[in-house]
Structures are given as C-alpha cells and as structure tokens.
Design an enzyme around this catalytic site. Structure first.
Site, PDB file in Angstrom:
ATOM      1  N   GLY A 190      14.730 -14.677  -4.435  1.00 46.17           N
ATOM      2  CA  GLY A 190      15.123 -15.671  -5.435  1.00 46.17           C
ATOM      3  C   GLY A 190      15.067 -17.030  -4.762  1.00 46.17           C
ATOM      4  O   GLY A 190      15.541 -17.191  -3.636  1.00 46.17           O
ATOM      5  N   LYS A 191      14.472 -17.994  -5.463  1.00 44.54           N
ATOM      6  CA  LYS A 191      14.229 -19.288  -4.805  1.00 44.54           C
ATOM      7  C   LYS A 191      15.522 -19.942  -4.312  1.00 44.54           C
ATOM      8  O   LYS A 191      15.593 -20.464  -3.201  1.00 44.54           O
ATOM      9  CB  LYS A 191      13.457 -20.205  -5.742  1.00 44.54           C
ATOM     10  N   ASN A 207       5.216 -28.153  -5.656  1.00 47.02           N
ATOM     11  CA  ASN A 207       3.944 -27.839  -4.995  1.00 47.02           C
ATOM     12  C   ASN A 207       2.840 -28.422  -5.892  1.00 47.02           C
ATOM     13  O   ASN A 207       3.127 -29.094  -6.898  1.00 47.02           O
ATOM     14  CB  ASN A 207       3.795 -26.334  -4.729  1.00 47.02           C
ATOM     15  N   GLY A 244       0.847 -26.476   0.918  1.00 43.25           N
ATOM     16  CA  GLY A 244       0.450 -25.213   1.557  1.00 43.25           C
ATOM     17  C   GLY A 244      -0.222 -25.477   2.891  1.00 43.25           C
ATOM     18  O   GLY A 244       0.298 -26.226   3.730  1.00 43.25           O
ATOM     19  N   ASP A 254      10.385 -22.149  -0.090  1.00 40.37           N
ATOM     20  CA  ASP A 254      11.850 -22.090   0.019  1.00 40.37           C
ATOM     21  C   ASP A 254      12.289 -22.327   1.469  1.00 40.37           C
ATOM     22  O   ASP A 254      13.301 -22.992   1.712  1.00 40.37           O
ATOM     23  CB  ASP A 254      12.366 -20.727  -0.456  1.00 40.37           C
TER      24      ASP A 254
HETATM   25  O1  RIB Z   1       9.713 -18.370  -3.772  1.00 45.31           O
HETATM   26  C1  RIB Z   1       9.717 -16.996  -3.552  1.00 45.31           C
HETATM   27  C2  RIB Z   1      10.679 -16.333  -4.461  1.00 45.31           C
HETATM   28  O2  RIB Z   1      10.226 -16.478  -5.799  1.00 45.31           O
HETATM   29  C3  RIB Z   1      10.825 -14.855  -4.270  1.00 45.31           C
HETATM   30  O3  RIB Z   1      11.853 -14.521  -3.363  1.00 45.31           O
HETATM   31  C4  RIB Z   1      11.072 -14.321  -5.676  1.00 45.31           C
HETATM   32  O4  RIB Z   1      12.320 -13.755  -5.824  1.00 45.31           O
HETATM   33  C5  RIB Z   1      10.860 -15.507  -6.601  1.00 45.31           C
HETATM   34  O5  RIB Z   1      12.040 -16.041  -7.024  1.00 45.31           O
END
Ligand code: RIB
Length: 311
Positions: free
Chosen positions: A40-41, A186, A224, A254
């Site tokens: 999750g971000k 991005n 990137g 992240d």
């Molecule tokens: O940015 C990567 C994340 O995007 C992953 O961990 C996934 O859970 C989504 O939320």
C-alpha cells in the site's frame, strides 16, 4: 532524529506473482514464484521513513479480516505510531495483486477495502496529534475528499504537506490541491494532471510548470530510470539517475518519498533530501518485494558506500 512525519494514506496486502509474461485473455499460464507482503502506497512510505529512523505516525484503516492485525503489527514492528489505525468491522483490508515481469516492471491491481472508508472525520479525530507533525504525506488510495481536507488542515495549521498523486486519478481537482507544499507525481500522473505530454525531461518540466501556474509551489517529478526533476517558480534541478540492475521496481516511488521525508524533516535541505531519495529508491529496486526491499539506515549506508556516487 528530529522531525515528525504523519502518513494519511493507504495500506494493502501485496500478493506478488513473479511472471515470465502476462497471461492473455482466457489464457492460463504458470508463474515461477509468489510472495505475500505488507504494501500500500501510504504504508510503504511510512515504513521506508521509519526504517531510516524517522518518527512516523500512520492514519489509516484496516479490515477486520485475517490481514488487519498483521498490518497493524507490521507498523508497530517498525516503531510506527498506530493510535490512528482503525480496524473497520465488516470490511475487507486493502489488497493488491501485483505482477512482476522479468524486466522488473510491474502491473498492479488495487482493491481499496477499508482504505476507501478513511474519511475527513478521521482526520479531525487525529487533529491534535497531526498538529505535532512537521510533514503530512498523502497518496490517492483513499477518498479524494479526505486528501483535500488534509491539505486544507495542513495549510490552516502551518504544517507542510506532500501529495503523491498515485495511482493516477482523472477526477483529482488541481485547484483543490493548490495549497500542498510538495506534489510528487511520476510521468503518468503528471501527464494526467497537466493534460500535457511528458515524453522527455523537457516536456516534463513544461508540464510541471503548468501546475505551478495553478498555484502549486513545488513539483518533484519522479522519472524512473531517468532520475527526478525538481521544479519551483525560481529553479529547475535535475536529480541524476542511479545506475542499478532492476529486479523489482514495485514500491520504488514509495521508497523515494519515504526517504525524502525522513531526510527533509531533519534539516529542510531539499536537494540533499532528493539526492538521498534517489539513492534509496535505486537500492530498493535491486531487491524483490515492496517494504521488504527497503533498507534500514545501516543497510542503506552500506549501499551508498558500495557505489561510486558518494565518495
Ligand atoms: O506503490 C506500490 C504499491 O502500490 C504496492 O505496495 C501496492 O500495494 C499498491 O498500493
């Protein structure tokens, strides 16, 4: 470490399949490996900052399923303050099936679950603790109204805010995010927000400048393998790419934000924080997984010592 960070955002359970290629419609193929991990971000950004030693508080919601408690325990394992992590009865946790191809590139599907129920009232409930923070970080895996409300809250109370407009959301209103301190898209997210092409760094700069014209003060574009770009009213700075062999790029953005936040809240040196963020994200893509691929302070120091970039 000085400086306190709050993440108002998402958490997911990452279900990562390492594939040889993506299956076609109606096709079944075998993939060589699978891994499950916390993702999750929002959670990723919180964990990256915490692993580097930052003081982090998480504001999020988990489901009352088999994943919820594990997600809370995972935050606590990294010393993250979970007083504002709520378990929501009758709701599933956020889940993200992820496919990683041999090139290291990924495709992600998200099911928001409890994250979709993080509301402005939850921000009000956490207000007294949020007021003690130096930076509040958000992404777009929670309702947009909550994002707008949090940006307004930060603005009203003189707390800096950072919005990572990911995943790209066509209905994000640029005018309602104008008071954010840092916008960190991005290329895809920047193109959507600006309505302009971003095929090369020059176009990305023009697109970022169009957002400054809408009132946003600082745009940091993650590019990137091409590095990153800092665009403000008075300057454009390029953050050089770090050459590494990519194994899994999932969560690299992240990692960049978590490391940036950890460094920035300490001394408010923007360029130093971006330089560190680029290196931290590069290190993360040399390893599989999302949070699992994030280095702690000691591991990160070893990575930096092993490159020719930081003599
Ligand atoms: O940015 C990567 C994340 O995007 C992953 O961990 C996934 O859970 C989504 O939320």
């Amino acid at each position: 470490m000085t400086g306190k960070i709050a993440v108002v955002g998402s958490n997911m359970v990452d279900l990562i399949s390492y594939v040889v290629r993506m299956p076609g419609k109606g096709e079944t193929i075998e993939a060589p490996a699978f891994e499950m991990g916390c993702g999750g971000k929002g959670a990723n950004q919180a964990v990256a900052a915490a692993k580097l030693g930052a003081n982090v508080m998480m504001v999020t919601k988990v489901g009352d399923d088999i994943f919820g408690d594990n997600t809370i325990l995972n935050f606590q394992k990294f010393g993250i303050d979970t007083r504002h992590v709520e378990k929501l009865p009758g709701t599933s946790s956020g889940v993200a099936p992820i496919f990683v191809e041999p090139s290291g590139e990924n495709s992600i599907l998200i099911i928001k679950g409890a994250n979709g129920h993080l509301l402005p009232a939850d921000i009000d409930r956490a207000a007294e603790d949020l007021k003690t923070c130096d930076l509040i970080i958000m992404q777009l895996e929670i309702p947009l109204e909550t994002v707008y409300h949090t940006i307004d809250f930060g603005h009203r109370h003189g707390i800096e805010t950072l919005l990572n407009p990911a995943p790209a959301a066509p209905d994000l209103d640029p005018e309602r995010i104008a008071d954010v301190t840092f916008l960190v898209p991005n290329e895809t997210e920047l193109a959507l927000l600006s309505g302009l092409p971003v095929g090369n760094p020059e176009q990305a700069e023009t697109a970022a400048r169009s957002l400054l014209a809408k009132g946003i003060r600082t745009v940091i574009v993650t590019l990137g393998a091409k590095g990153a770009l800092l665009v403000t009213a008075t300057a454009t700075e390029k953050i050089a790419p770090i050459p590494v062999v990519a194994k899994d790029t999932t969560g690299a953005g992240d990692a960049f934000i978590g490391a940036f936040a950890c460094s920035y809240v300490q001394d408010h040196d923007l360029m130093a924080a971006l330089t560190i963020a680029a290196r931290y994200a590069a290190d993360s893509i040399t390893k599989p997984g999302t949070q699992k691929s994030y280095a702690n302070a000691q591991e990160f120091a070893a990575f930096r010592a092993g490159t020719t970039l930081d003599p």
